[in-house]
Design an enzyme around this catalytic site. Structure first.
Site, PDB file in Angstrom:
ATOM      1  N   ASP A 142     -54.125  38.839  36.538  1.00  0.00           N
ATOM      2  CA  ASP A 142     -53.121  38.641  37.592  1.00  0.00           C
ATOM      3  C   ASP A 142     -53.412  37.358  38.373  1.00  0.00           C
ATOM      4  OD1 ASP A 142     -51.902  41.536  37.491  1.00  0.00           O
ATOM      5  OD2 ASP A 142     -54.063  41.855  37.703  1.00  0.00           O
ATOM      6  N   ASP A 178     -54.947  43.486  32.198  1.00  0.00           N
ATOM      7  CA  ASP A 178     -54.192  42.241  32.226  1.00  0.00           C
ATOM      8  C   ASP A 178     -54.942  41.254  33.114  1.00  0.00           C
ATOM      9  OD1 ASP A 178     -53.818  42.999  34.871  1.00  0.00           O
ATOM     10  OD2 ASP A 178     -51.639  43.019  34.793  1.00  0.00           O
ATOM     11  N   ASP A 193     -49.871  38.540  34.523  1.00  0.00           N
ATOM     12  CA  ASP A 193     -48.871  38.622  35.589  1.00  0.00           C
ATOM     13  C   ASP A 193     -48.993  37.409  36.485  1.00  0.00           C
ATOM     14  OD1 ASP A 193     -47.846  41.070  34.817  1.00  0.00           O
ATOM     15  OD2 ASP A 193     -49.089  42.241  36.196  1.00  0.00           O
TER      16      ASP A 193
HETATM   17  P1  8DG Z   1     -56.277  46.289  35.650  1.00  0.00           P
HETATM   18  O1  8DG Z   1     -55.226  45.267  35.436  1.00  0.00           O
HETATM   19  O2  8DG Z   1     -57.647  45.760  35.440  1.00  0.00           O
HETATM   20  O3  8DG Z   1     -56.033  47.528  34.873  1.00  0.00           O
HETATM   21  O4  8DG Z   1     -56.255  46.737  37.193  1.00  0.00           O
HETATM   22  P2  8DG Z   1     -55.470  46.063  38.379  1.00  0.00           P
HETATM   23  O5  8DG Z   1     -55.496  44.574  38.250  1.00  0.00           O
HETATM   24  O6  8DG Z   1     -55.974  46.656  39.629  1.00  0.00           O
HETATM   25  O7  8DG Z   1     -54.008  46.633  38.173  1.00  0.00           O
HETATM   26  P3  8DG Z   1     -52.602  45.895  37.999  1.00  0.00           P
HETATM   27  O8  8DG Z   1     -51.691  46.912  37.384  1.00  0.00           O
HETATM   28  O9  8DG Z   1     -52.715  44.600  37.288  1.00  0.00           O
HETATM   29  O10 8DG Z   1     -52.091  45.671  39.474  1.00  0.00           O
HETATM   30  C1  8DG Z   1     -52.679  44.733  40.345  1.00  0.00           C
HETATM   31  C2  8DG Z   1     -52.039  44.811  41.686  1.00  0.00           C
HETATM   32  O11 8DG Z   1     -50.701  44.391  41.624  1.00  0.00           O
HETATM   33  C3  8DG Z   1     -52.028  46.221  42.241  1.00  0.00           C
HETATM   34  O12 8DG Z   1     -52.731  46.248  43.438  1.00  0.00           O
HETATM   35  C4  8DG Z   1     -50.632  46.527  42.581  1.00  0.00           C
HETATM   36  C5  8DG Z   1     -49.934  45.222  42.443  1.00  0.00           C
HETATM   37  N1  8DG Z   1     -48.603  45.393  41.911  1.00  0.00           N
HETATM   38  C6  8DG Z   1     -48.218  45.814  40.675  1.00  0.00           C
HETATM   39  N2  8DG Z   1     -46.871  45.871  40.599  1.00  0.00           N
HETATM   40  C7  8DG Z   1     -46.423  45.484  41.800  1.00  0.00           C
HETATM   41  C8  8DG Z   1     -45.144  45.324  42.337  1.00  0.00           C
HETATM   42  O13 8DG Z   1     -44.148  45.579  41.682  1.00  0.00           O
HETATM   43  N3  8DG Z   1     -45.060  44.863  43.625  1.00  0.00           N
HETATM   44  C9  8DG Z   1     -46.183  44.572  44.353  1.00  0.00           C
HETATM   45  N4  8DG Z   1     -46.044  44.122  45.591  1.00  0.00           N
HETATM   46  N5  8DG Z   1     -47.409  44.728  43.870  1.00  0.00           N
HETATM   47  C10 8DG Z   1     -47.521  45.178  42.624  1.00  0.00           C
HETATM   48  O14 8DG Z   1     -48.994  46.079  39.762  1.00  0.00           O
HETATM   49 MN    MN Z   2     -54.538  43.621  36.661  1.00  0.00          MN
HETATM   50 MN    MN Z   3     -50.966  43.310  36.754  1.00  0.00          MN
END
Ligand code: 8DG
Ligand code: MN
Ligand code: MN
Length: 376
Positions: free
Chosen positions: A206, A204, A300
């Site tokens: 972020d 995704d 996100d």
């Molecule tokens: P990717 O998308 O490339 O697979 O990897 P990523 O960017 O490292 O993973 P991600 O699933 O998009 O998560 C990014 C960061 O967001 C991760 O460090 C944890 C954080 N995060 C969530 N959900 C939540 C949440 O509900 N609360 C908080 N505080 N942080 C969160 O993914």
């Molecule tokens: Mn991510």
């Molecule tokens: Mn994410």
């Protein structure tokens, strides 16, 4: 190997947040196997085992060269009996029997397919599997009522299971930037997650949004979402107030301004660039059936007041294990509670403020680790 021809014995600090872990991994076969075991444990709702395998993988990711024999691992932290057995198998046979047979198992394959649907977690997938549902076809035929997220997940299944490239992340960033400055000039967006850590692709994109004047960010999320929706950029979105109990390790005492922190899980409709449309992209009538000029991308969005920005930035940059280890370090070594909002000192009974990630690492008594070295 040193001068005597003996293999180097590695040394790695106990907590992943004390290590510099880049994307340059010298033990990809081992870490891949351990990550699969972690994933399988998480999909089976055995989170404790999942974390144990994630920690073991993060130790191997920190090594400066490939492991060649088991004696090199003597004294390393986080390597339990099970992980050591898997590593030994790989060093001796080139692969792990356990991991290879797990990958072939019907249960693992079904869990992968079903949790590959946006909005479907381990619990739901497990329930469906016990009903004999192993594929998307069987899910459709089952007549199960899907929630809005799951409907979008099924509809955009192929797109959402295709990695998002850096170029696509940039394209999404331009759209989000446009949305944000249109509804609140002066607001700022920052790319977080894996792309901030330098990953070339992700599941995704972020973003963290804030405004330099405290309070101006209030109500921003709904305006941004309305703008995006009116321009036709959203295939799905669900905005939620941040629940402060987001993680079991979160601080015990919520601060008063937490309710301003909002996030949005969305699916963007991203136009493909001309060159991505394929060689045969031409006038509409001549395009092969099923080719669409856009793709679905998971995005996100998080809005944070500027007073919490450094904590939100640190908390949303990841990796997930790095975050978990930071919180564990804070609690176990410093008697502090860290979240994406704040840092509370349990001994001084007060919040420690910070305006940069560097300051937070300082409060925690840790060397600063830049995002590109948080790939635990
Ligand atoms: P990717 O998308 O490339 O697979 O990897 P990523 O960017 O490292 O993973 P991600 O699933 O998009 O998560 C990014 C960061 O967001 C991760 O460090 C944890 C954080 N995060 C969530 N959900 C939540 C949440 O509900 N609360 C908080 N505080 N942080 C969160 O993914
Ligand atoms: Mn991510
Ligand atoms: Mn994410």
């Amino acid at each position: 190997h040193n001068d005597e021809g003996e293999a180097v014995v590695f040394s790695v600090p106990s907590f992943a947040c004390q290590r510099r872990i880049t994307l340059d991994n010298h033990n990809t076969i081992i870490t891949g196997a351990l990550s699969l075991l972690a994933e399988n444990a998480e999909l089976s709702e055995e989170d404790g085992r999942g974390v144990a395998f994630r920690r073991a993988a993060a130790v191997l990711k920190a090594l400066p060269e490939p492991v060649t024999c088991m004696t090199q691992l003597r004294g390393l932290p986080c390597l339990g009996e099970h992980s050591l057995r898997v590593i030994k198998d790989i060093l001796e046979n080139g692969e792990s029997n356990e991991v290879e047979s797990m990958k072939q198992s019907e249960r693992y394959k079904a869990l992968k397919v079903l949790t590959g649907v946006f909005g479907v977690g381990a619990k739901t997938a497990d329930r469906w599997i016990r009903e004999g549902i192993h594929t998307l076809h069987q899910l459709r035929d089952s007549g199960h009522a899907l929630n809005r997220a799951q409907q979008a997940g099924v509809e955009h299944y192929d797109d959402l299971n295709q990695p998002v490239s850096m170029a696509e992340a940039d394209a999404v960033g331009e759209i989000v930037e446009k949305a944000v400055v249109s509804v609140l000039p002066g607001a700022q967006i920052t790319l977080t997650g894996g792309f901030r850590r330098g990953k070339p692709s992700g599941h995704d994109v972020d973003f963290l949004i804030t405004h330099p004047e405290e309070g101006r960010e209030e109500g921003l999320m709904s305006k941004v979402v309305s703008w995006l929706e009116s321009q036709g950029f959203l295939l799905y979105h669900k905005t939620s107030r941040n629940s402060y109990l987001e993680s079991a390790n979160g601080p015990a005492r919520p601060a008063s301004n937490m309710d301003r922190f909002e996030r949005c899980f969305s699916i963007f409709k991203l136009a493909k660039k001309y060159h991505e449309l394929g060689k045969d992209a031409g006038p509409e009538e001549t395009k092969p059936a099923g080719h669409k000029p856009w793709r679905a991308v998971r995005v996100d969005l998080v809005v944070s007041p500027i007073s919490q920005f450094a904590f939100a930035l640190l908390g949303w940059t990841g990796s997930k294990l790095f975050e978990r280890e930071l919180r564990r370090w804070a609690g176990q070594e410093k008697a502090m509670s860290l979240s994406s909002h704040a840092l509370f000192d349990n001994k001084q009974k007060r919040y420690l403020t910070a305006t940069s990630e560097e300051e937070i690492f300082g409060h925690l008594g840790l060397e600063f680790i830049p995002p590109s070295e948080r790939n635990a």
